[in-house]
Write an enzyme that holds these catalytic residues in place. Sequence first.
Site, PDB file in Angstrom:
ATOM      1  N   HIS A 206       0.797  -1.228   0.000  1.00 15.75           N
ATOM      2  CA  HIS A 206       0.000   0.000   0.000  1.00 15.75           C
ATOM      3  C   HIS A 206       0.829   1.278   0.000  1.00 15.75           C
ATOM      4  CE1 HIS A 206       0.977  -0.115   4.283  1.00 15.75           C
ATOM      5  NE2 HIS A 206       0.693   1.168   4.306  1.00 15.75           N
TER       6      HIS A 206
HETATM    7  C1  UD1 Z   1      -1.997   5.872   5.249  1.00 15.02           C
HETATM    8  C2  UD1 Z   1      -0.684   6.427   5.801  1.00 15.02           C
HETATM    9  C3  UD1 Z   1       0.395   5.343   5.772  1.00 15.02           C
HETATM   10  C4  UD1 Z   1      -0.085   4.095   6.499  1.00 15.02           C
HETATM   11  C5  UD1 Z   1      -1.420   3.649   5.938  1.00 15.02           C
HETATM   12  C6  UD1 Z   1      -1.957   2.487   6.734  1.00 15.02           C
HETATM   13  C7  UD1 Z   1      -0.355   8.815   5.336  1.00 15.02           C
HETATM   14  C8  UD1 Z   1       0.390   9.811   4.533  1.00 15.02           C
HETATM   15  N1  UD1 Z   1      -0.212   7.541   4.977  1.00 15.02           N
HETATM   16  O1  UD1 Z   1      -1.770   5.532   3.896  1.00 15.02           O
HETATM   17  O2  UD1 Z   1       1.558   5.828   6.414  1.00 15.02           O
HETATM   18  O3  UD1 Z   1       0.881   3.085   6.325  1.00 15.02           O
HETATM   19  O4  UD1 Z   1      -2.365   4.733   6.015  1.00 15.02           O
HETATM   20  O5  UD1 Z   1      -2.906   1.747   6.019  1.00 15.02           O
HETATM   21  O6  UD1 Z   1      -1.024   9.176   6.273  1.00 15.02           O
HETATM   22  N2  UD1 Z   1      -9.056   4.822   0.791  1.00 15.02           N
HETATM   23  C9  UD1 Z   1     -10.317   4.276   0.707  1.00 15.02           C
HETATM   24  N3  UD1 Z   1     -10.963   3.968   1.869  1.00 15.02           N
HETATM   25  C10 UD1 Z   1     -10.432   4.184   3.094  1.00 15.02           C
HETATM   26  C11 UD1 Z   1      -9.149   4.748   3.179  1.00 15.02           C
HETATM   27  C12 UD1 Z   1      -8.481   5.063   2.021  1.00 15.02           C
HETATM   28  O7  UD1 Z   1     -10.832   4.059  -0.393  1.00 15.02           O
HETATM   29  O8  UD1 Z   1     -11.081   3.870   4.108  1.00 15.02           O
HETATM   30  C13 UD1 Z   1      -8.322   5.120  -0.458  1.00 15.02           C
HETATM   31  C14 UD1 Z   1      -8.611   6.529  -1.017  1.00 15.02           C
HETATM   32  O9  UD1 Z   1      -8.591   6.440  -2.407  1.00 15.02           O
HETATM   33  C15 UD1 Z   1      -7.408   7.308  -0.538  1.00 15.02           C
HETATM   34  C16 UD1 Z   1      -6.290   6.268  -0.574  1.00 15.02           C
HETATM   35  O10 UD1 Z   1      -6.931   5.054  -0.212  1.00 15.02           O
HETATM   36  O11 UD1 Z   1      -7.116   8.418  -1.364  1.00 15.02           O
HETATM   37  C17 UD1 Z   1      -5.145   6.564   0.374  1.00 15.02           C
HETATM   38  O12 UD1 Z   1      -5.626   6.740   1.711  1.00 15.02           O
HETATM   39  P1  UD1 Z   1      -4.788   7.643   2.754  1.00 15.02           P
HETATM   40  O13 UD1 Z   1      -5.410   7.540   4.075  1.00 15.02           O
HETATM   41  O14 UD1 Z   1      -4.557   9.004   2.193  1.00 15.02           O
HETATM   42  O15 UD1 Z   1      -3.373   6.961   2.761  1.00 15.02           O
HETATM   43  P2  UD1 Z   1      -2.972   5.424   2.904  1.00 15.02           P
HETATM   44  O16 UD1 Z   1      -2.386   4.992   1.612  1.00 15.02           O
HETATM   45  O17 UD1 Z   1      -4.093   4.652   3.462  1.00 15.02           O
HETATM   46  N1  UDP Z   2      -3.960  -5.478   8.565  1.00 16.34           N
HETATM   47  C1  UDP Z   2      -5.236  -5.985   8.700  1.00 16.34           C
HETATM   48  N2  UDP Z   2      -5.923  -6.342   7.564  1.00 16.34           N
HETATM   49  C2  UDP Z   2      -5.383  -6.224   6.312  1.00 16.34           C
HETATM   50  C3  UDP Z   2      -4.067  -5.696   6.202  1.00 16.34           C
HETATM   51  C4  UDP Z   2      -3.382  -5.312   7.353  1.00 16.34           C
HETATM   52  O1  UDP Z   2      -5.739  -6.130   9.820  1.00 16.34           O
HETATM   53  O2  UDP Z   2      -6.056  -6.569   5.329  1.00 16.34           O
HETATM   54  C5  UDP Z   2      -3.242  -5.078   9.796  1.00 16.34           C
HETATM   55  C6  UDP Z   2      -1.897  -5.731   9.963  1.00 16.34           C
HETATM   56  O3  UDP Z   2      -2.031  -6.989  10.596  1.00 16.34           O
HETATM   57  C7  UDP Z   2      -1.160  -4.714  10.813  1.00 16.34           C
HETATM   58  C8  UDP Z   2      -1.730  -3.397  10.359  1.00 16.34           C
HETATM   59  O4  UDP Z   2      -2.958  -3.705   9.706  1.00 16.34           O
HETATM   60  O5  UDP Z   2      -1.462  -4.892  12.186  1.00 16.34           O
HETATM   61  C9  UDP Z   2      -0.780  -2.754   9.404  1.00 16.34           C
HETATM   62  O6  UDP Z   2      -1.396  -1.703   8.766  1.00 16.34           O
HETATM   63  P1  UDP Z   2      -0.947  -1.189   7.331  1.00 16.34           P
HETATM   64  O7  UDP Z   2      -0.203  -2.243   6.603  1.00 16.34           O
HETATM   65  O8  UDP Z   2      -2.160  -0.616   6.697  1.00 16.34           O
HETATM   66  O9  UDP Z   2      -0.018   0.068   7.707  1.00 16.34           O
HETATM   67  P2  UDP Z   2       1.499   0.257   8.191  1.00 16.34           P
HETATM   68  O10 UDP Z   2       1.760  -0.663   9.321  1.00 16.34           O
HETATM   69  O11 UDP Z   2       2.380   0.022   7.014  1.00 16.34           O
HETATM   70  O12 UDP Z   2       1.527   1.697   8.568  1.00 16.34           O
END
Ligand code: UD1
Ligand code: UDP
Length: 362
Positions: A206
């Site tokens: 992601h």
């Molecule tokens: C964010 C964090 C990242 C973290 C990740 C965990 C920032 C800059 N990044 O990344 O560090 O590792 O969360 O998962 O804060 N979207 C949906 N539904 C949701 C959430 C997101 O469709 O519920 C889609 C949207 O298109 C959105 C994109 O995902 O634009 C990115 O979501 P965003 O929260 O901006 O960043 P993450 O990639 O989730």
């Molecule tokens: N995770 C989850 N379901 C998923 C993918 C990840 O519960 O489908 C959990 C995973 O076990 C971990 C956390 O989400 O505890 C990690 O989050 P993510 O990979 O979104 O973000 P990061 O840790 O890179 O910030």
Amino acid sequence: MKVVSVIGARPQFIKAAAVSRALRAAPGVMEVLLHTGQHYDENMSELFFRELELPEPDYNLGIGSGTHGAQTARTLEKVEQVLLQEKPDWVLVYGDTNSTLAGALAAVKLHTPVAHVEAGLRAFNRRMPEEINRVLTDHVSELLFAPTENAVANLRQEGIPEKCIHLVGDVMYDAALYYGEKADGRSQILHHLGLQPGTYILATVHRAENTDAPEHLRAIVEGLAQVAAEIPVAFPVHPRTRKALEAEGLLGLTGARLRLIEPVGYLDMVMLEKHARLIATDSGGVQREAFFYRVPCVTLRGETEWVELVELGWNRLCLPVSGTVVAHAILEMVGKKGAEATPYGNGTAARLIVARLSGEMA
Ligand code: UD1
Ligand code: UDP
């Protein structure tokens, strides 16, 4: 003592679940839970509150998605309103998301002290949005809760005063110990997906550096497809990644053996992790969880903040430059074991954090 905990993204719900339980058990502590709404899909947010028995948030700001500036700015403005109303003694922030930075900034501008859980991590790559968020948050925080010795060393290197730094261990390890066993009784995911323990690879992707770089995303999917010809791959897909895969026309490479599934809840994820033959991921949390369950891991990035896992031999870095490079890295790592060590503490991070916050620990 009143603490406002600012959370908003999937990994923060898991970290906060561990700390929140300890906070609420401490005498004289009142926690106000503030969900920014950065993650909002049912299976990226609400599902975690239910499964982890997190209390309902006192506030949900409904921030949603947007560019970094817009998302951070909206969050900053709305968190400030809550803090003006609640007047907490501490603001607690987690990790390195835009919600983390906005929460920390809103607090310091109001002269409310900030405590940062997961302080001191560095990838030494300022192009990562997370690196900017964590550096800035660390430098405005009064209490920095570091998960590892390496994180402590990074903070010292940057001149953070020694009295602010506290090595407490990794709250994700606390969560893994607490929920890890529950997963066995409560998750049916292997049965639902028709997977046998030890016979599949688990993948998650992601990070912006992979989803927003078509050549990296293609290399990952092509690599996983090559691997899947030998070992089936289960791939719970972050919504961001699904959009990128669609946009790049890469969904055609997936199928029954490289199986895309919707994001799963934490207990299902733990189950998938525990029984995987190998995990391939760019997630910070998933890298550590692979180690907690002693499953070898390939990190689909050129660097990691969790360097101890690479040093111990449990993790191997792989910059996804081509499908062949990714497939080789994964297949070579299958069956590998690393050295034994306990770099993430002993599952008491949440307790130590609460003790320090409430002034019990110097
Ligand atoms: C964010 C964090 C990242 C973290 C990740 C965990 C920032 C800059 N990044 O990344 O560090 O590792 O969360 O998962 O804060 N979207 C949906 N539904 C949701 C959430 C997101 O469709 O519920 C889609 C949207 O298109 C959105 C994109 O995902 O634009 C990115 O979501 P965003 O929260 O901006 O960043 P993450 O990639 O989730
Ligand atoms: N995770 C989850 N379901 C998923 C993918 C990840 O519960 O489908 C959990 C995973 O076990 C971990 C956390 O989400 O505890 C990690 O989050 P993510 O990979 O979104 O973000 P990061 O840790 O890179 O910030």
